[in-house]
Design a protein around this motif. Structure first.
Motif, PDB file in Angstrom:
ATOM      1  N   SER A 254      34.631-118.306  67.367  1.00 37.74           N
ATOM      2  CA  SER A 254      34.880-119.347  66.373  1.00 37.74           C
ATOM      3  C   SER A 254      34.387-118.885  65.007  1.00 37.74           C
ATOM      4  O   SER A 254      33.335-118.229  64.914  1.00 37.74           O
ATOM      5  N   ALA A 255      35.141-119.208  63.973  1.00 37.57           N
ATOM      6  CA  ALA A 255      34.754-118.901  62.590  1.00 37.57           C
ATOM      7  C   ALA A 255      34.745-120.198  61.795  1.00 37.57           C
ATOM      8  O   ALA A 255      35.638-121.033  61.954  1.00 37.57           O
ATOM      9  N   GLU A 256      33.735-120.362  60.955  1.00 41.11           N
ATOM     10  CA  GLU A 256      33.612-121.567  60.127  1.00 41.11           C
ATOM     11  C   GLU A 256      33.769-121.209  58.664  1.00 41.11           C
ATOM     12  O   GLU A 256      33.294-120.159  58.217  1.00 41.11           O
ATOM     13  N   PHE A 257      34.434-122.088  57.920  1.00 39.34           N
ATOM     14  CA  PHE A 257      34.703-121.861  56.512  1.00 39.34           C
ATOM     15  C   PHE A 257      34.229-123.080  55.728  1.00 39.34           C
ATOM     16  O   PHE A 257      34.543-124.222  56.092  1.00 39.34           O
ATOM     17  N   GLY A 258      33.486-122.817  54.681  1.00 38.63           N
ATOM     18  CA  GLY A 258      32.986-123.893  53.850  1.00 38.63           C
ATOM     19  C   GLY A 258      34.094-124.573  53.071  1.00 38.63           C
ATOM     20  O   GLY A 258      35.232-124.095  53.026  1.00 38.63           O
ATOM     21  N   PRO A 259      33.774-125.704  52.403  1.00 38.65           N
ATOM     22  CA  PRO A 259      34.813-126.465  51.686  1.00 38.65           C
ATOM     23  C   PRO A 259      35.480-125.696  50.556  1.00 38.65           C
ATOM     24  O   PRO A 259      36.598-126.006  50.167  1.00 38.65           O
ATOM     25  N   LYS A 260      34.824-124.662  50.029  1.00 34.21           N
ATOM     26  CA  LYS A 260      35.399-123.889  48.928  1.00 34.21           C
ATOM     27  C   LYS A 260      35.918-122.529  49.387  1.00 34.21           C
ATOM     28  O   LYS A 260      36.337-121.723  48.558  1.00 34.21           O
ATOM     29  N   ARG A 279      28.449-131.826  59.619  1.00 37.58           N
ATOM     30  CA  ARG A 279      27.112-131.315  59.303  1.00 37.58           C
ATOM     31  C   ARG A 279      26.231-131.266  60.546  1.00 37.58           C
ATOM     32  O   ARG A 279      25.280-130.495  60.619  1.00 37.58           O
ATOM     33  N   ALA A 280      26.569-132.088  61.543  1.00 36.43           N
ATOM     34  CA  ALA A 280      25.814-132.081  62.795  1.00 36.43           C
ATOM     35  C   ALA A 280      26.296-130.998  63.762  1.00 36.43           C
ATOM     36  O   ALA A 280      25.727-130.816  64.836  1.00 36.43           O
ATOM     37  N   GLY A 281      27.365-130.299  63.386  1.00 36.01           N
ATOM     38  CA  GLY A 281      27.883-129.226  64.228  1.00 36.01           C
ATOM     39  C   GLY A 281      29.002-129.637  65.169  1.00 36.01           C
ATOM     40  O   GLY A 281      29.474-128.819  65.953  1.00 36.01           O
ATOM     41  N   ASP A 282      29.407-130.897  65.110  1.00 34.66           N
ATOM     42  CA  ASP A 282      30.508-131.354  65.956  1.00 34.66           C
ATOM     43  C   ASP A 282      31.844-130.864  65.406  1.00 34.66           C
ATOM     44  O   ASP A 282      31.996-130.628  64.203  1.00 34.66           O
ATOM     45  N   HIS A 283      32.831-130.752  66.307  1.00 33.85           N
ATOM     46  CA  HIS A 283      34.170-130.325  65.908  1.00 33.85           C
ATOM     47  C   HIS A 283      35.135-131.507  65.956  1.00 33.85           C
ATOM     48  O   HIS A 283      35.143-132.279  66.917  1.00 33.85           O
ATOM     49  N   SER A 297      38.696-139.297  51.738  1.00 32.47           N
ATOM     50  CA  SER A 297      37.675-140.302  52.047  1.00 32.47           C
ATOM     51  C   SER A 297      37.409-140.359  53.552  1.00 32.47           C
ATOM     52  O   SER A 297      36.262-140.525  53.987  1.00 32.47           O
ATOM     53  N   CYS A 298      38.461-140.205  54.339  1.00 29.37           N
ATOM     54  CA  CYS A 298      38.306-140.204  55.795  1.00 29.37           C
ATOM     55  C   CYS A 298      37.451-139.031  56.244  1.00 29.37           C
ATOM     56  O   CYS A 298      36.569-139.184  57.092  1.00 29.37           O
ATOM     57  N   HIS A 302      33.696-138.965  58.129  1.00 28.77           N
ATOM     58  CA  HIS A 302      33.367-138.259  59.372  1.00 28.77           C
ATOM     59  C   HIS A 302      32.336-137.153  59.147  1.00 28.77           C
ATOM     60  O   HIS A 302      32.033-136.402  60.071  1.00 28.77           O
ATOM     61  N   HIS A 303      31.833-137.045  57.900  1.00 31.62           N
ATOM     62  CA  HIS A 303      30.822-136.049  57.542  1.00 31.62           C
ATOM     63  C   HIS A 303      31.322-134.628  57.755  1.00 31.62           C
ATOM     64  O   HIS A 303      30.577-133.741  58.201  1.00 31.62           O
ATOM     65  N   ALA A 304      32.619-134.405  57.463  1.00 34.53           N
ATOM     66  CA  ALA A 304      33.177-133.062  57.608  1.00 34.53           C
ATOM     67  C   ALA A 304      32.575-132.136  56.568  1.00 34.53           C
ATOM     68  O   ALA A 304      32.519-132.457  55.377  1.00 34.53           O
ATOM     69  N   ALA A 305      32.105-130.972  57.022  1.00 35.01           N
ATOM     70  CA  ALA A 305      31.470-130.010  56.121  1.00 35.01           C
ATOM     71  C   ALA A 305      32.357-128.808  55.833  1.00 35.01           C
ATOM     72  O   ALA A 305      32.068-128.024  54.930  1.00 35.01           O
ATOM     73  N   GLY A 306      33.426-128.629  56.586  1.00 31.09           N
ATOM     74  CA  GLY A 306      34.325-127.503  56.382  1.00 31.09           C
ATOM     75  C   GLY A 306      35.286-127.373  57.548  1.00 31.09           C
ATOM     76  O   GLY A 306      35.372-128.262  58.410  1.00 31.09           O
ATOM     77  N   GLN A 307      36.010-126.275  57.580  1.00 32.79           N
ATOM     78  CA  GLN A 307      36.984-126.039  58.647  1.00 32.79           C
ATOM     79  C   GLN A 307      36.469-124.975  59.620  1.00 32.79           C
ATOM     80  O   GLN A 307      35.694-124.098  59.237  1.00 32.79           O
ATOM     81  N   TYR A 308      36.926-125.068  60.854  1.00 34.09           N
ATOM     82  CA  TYR A 308      36.633-124.035  61.846  1.00 34.09           C
ATOM     83  C   TYR A 308      37.947-123.547  62.455  1.00 34.09           C
ATOM     84  O   TYR A 308      38.954-124.251  62.461  1.00 34.09           O
ATOM     85  N   MET A 309      37.917-122.334  62.951  1.00 32.00           N
ATOM     86  CA  MET A 309      39.060-121.766  63.666  1.00 32.00           C
ATOM     87  C   MET A 309      38.560-121.080  64.929  1.00 32.00           C
ATOM     88  O   MET A 309      37.668-120.226  64.860  1.00 32.00           O
ATOM     89  N   ASP A 310      39.108-121.479  66.058  1.00 27.28           N
ATOM     90  CA  ASP A 310      38.827-120.801  67.322  1.00 27.28           C
ATOM     91  C   ASP A 310      39.892-119.729  67.535  1.00 27.28           C
ATOM     92  O   ASP A 310      41.091-119.995  67.333  1.00 27.28           O
ATOM     93  N   TYR A 311      39.463-118.549  67.974  1.00 16.38           N
ATOM     94  CA  TYR A 311      40.433-117.455  68.076  1.00 16.38           C
ATOM     95  C   TYR A 311      39.988-116.416  69.095  1.00 16.38           C
ATOM     96  O   TYR A 311      38.823-116.371  69.506  1.00 16.38           O
ATOM     97  N   GLN A 312      40.953-115.613  69.503  1.00 15.29           N
ATOM     98  CA  GLN A 312      40.697-114.414  70.299  1.00 15.29           C
ATOM     99  C   GLN A 312      40.940-113.208  69.392  1.00 15.29           C
ATOM    100  O   GLN A 312      42.027-113.034  68.859  1.00 15.29           O
TER     101      GLN A 312
END
Length: 348
Positions: A254-260, A279-283, A297-298, A302-312
């Motif tokens: 998994s890779a995480e990307f910040g809002p910017k 921010r709590a680490g939930d997906h 606003s939604c 949900h306290h979204a801090a950025g995007q994640y991508m699951d990959y092989q």
């Protein structure tokens, strides 16, 4: 009428008689009585298969040479239409030309290898036993000194050896071609349905499975056309089921990307899931706010801090291929054992 009807008491018949002194002292031809008979019965399919290997090898070699020359001349090795690699800037036109020129040839090679296990199952595996049982010629063989298990072993061993040799050779030649033409530059990635199914041990394993399915179905159903239908269904169902399982055969990264940050993986990474992390680490899924009037606003709600991508990653390609092939070969082995148990139960 099949040549099985000409078997003598020692398992070799008039078709295996001495011609020009080729007969061995023990009364068998060069391949032995049963093996020689199986070769005679299926020599047309064996010949077509071996010719396909030779023709495919030559065609792949020519295609590889032409494609490698184009890639070297335009310096597009490892480049895609939208690439993160700085040296690939300004190569989009050359990549497009390459795909238009060689893409259809690559897809044709992939389709050929994808269909090969199905064709082996339909025209070799399905008739191998079913035709004998349907015509009743097996009864003559089993009244001779040839035991039922030995007869089944002879009927399956030589075809399995030919299939193993031919599909391994074709797979190796295609992998050699793929080293030059595959993944980014052609847009046909290792994780695609066609790409994964035709690389490495995968087509070899599925070809042996198709043979095993055809043999067992023929032994149980005793009708050639019905056996072909069951074999076709199995060779559609099993790859479909394993395709759904494939992303989870190895741990997902998994890779995480910040809002910017730009949420983008390497071109050859297999994206299997994406969404937002909190921010709590939930997906959260990508669709979590699709029905909201205010999307941003939604996400904040949900306290979204950025995007994640699951990959092989591409480094998982060959381990995934060997794991899936191992599953397929294990299934083929189980079906083969069942076929011999059925034969033993019927004939003691």
């Amino acid at each position: 009428m099949t040549t099985t009807a000409h078997l003598g008491a020692n398992g070799a018949g008039s078709a295996a008689s001495d011609r020009g002194g080729a007969r061995e002292p023990d009364g068998r031809g060069r391949l032995g009585g049963l093996a020689w008979l199986v070769w005679r019965q299926h020599r047309l399919f064996f010949g077509v298969l071996l010719a396909a290997v030779a023709g495919g090898a030559v065609w792949c070699a020519v295609l590889r040479g032409r494609a490698a020359g184009f890639i070297a001349a335009h310096h597009i090795d490892g480049c895609s239409l939208i690439s993160l690699v700085p040296r690939c800037d300004g190569t989009q036109e050359a990549v497009t030309t390459f795909r238009n020129t060689y893409g259809s040839d690559l897809q044709l090679a992939e389709m050929g290898l994808l269909l090969l296990p199905v064709l082996i199952g339909l025209f070799l595996g399905a008739p191998l036993i079913a035709r004998e049982l349907e015509a009743g010629t097996d009864k003559l063989v089993l009244t001779q000194s040839v035991g039922p298990l030995r007869w089944l072993a002879a009927k399956t061993a030589l075809p399995a050896l030919v299939v193993l040799t031919a599909t391994t050779a074709l797979s190796a030649v295609f992998a050699w071609l793929w080293q030059v033409i595959g993944d980014e530059v052609s847009g046909s990635y290792w994780y695609s349905t066609l790409g994964f199914a035709v690389l490495g041990p995968v087509p070899v394993a599925y070809s042996l499975l198709a043979l095993a399915v055809g043999v067992l179905a023929g032994l149980l159903l005793r009708r050639t056309v019905l056996t072909m239908g069951v074999t076709l269904g199995a060779m559609v169902l099993v790859p479909f089921a394993l395709k759904q399982l494939r992303p989870y055969l190895m741990p997902i990264e998994s890779a995480e990307f910040g809002p910017k940050e730009s949420a983008q993986l390497p071109d050859n990474a297999w994206l299997v899931g994406q969404g937002y992390y909190t921010r709590a680490g939930d997906h959260l899924s990508m669709e979590v706010c699709d029905s909201a009037r205010n999307y941003e606003s939604c996400l904040r709600g949900h306290h979204a801090a950025g995007q994640y991508m699951d990959y092989q990653p591409v480094s998982h390609h060959w381990p995934l291929a060997w794991i899936e092939s191992g599953i397929v070969l294990a299934l083929a082995a189980v079906l083969t054992v069942i076929a011999f148990r059925v034969m033993r139960r019927r004939h003691g």
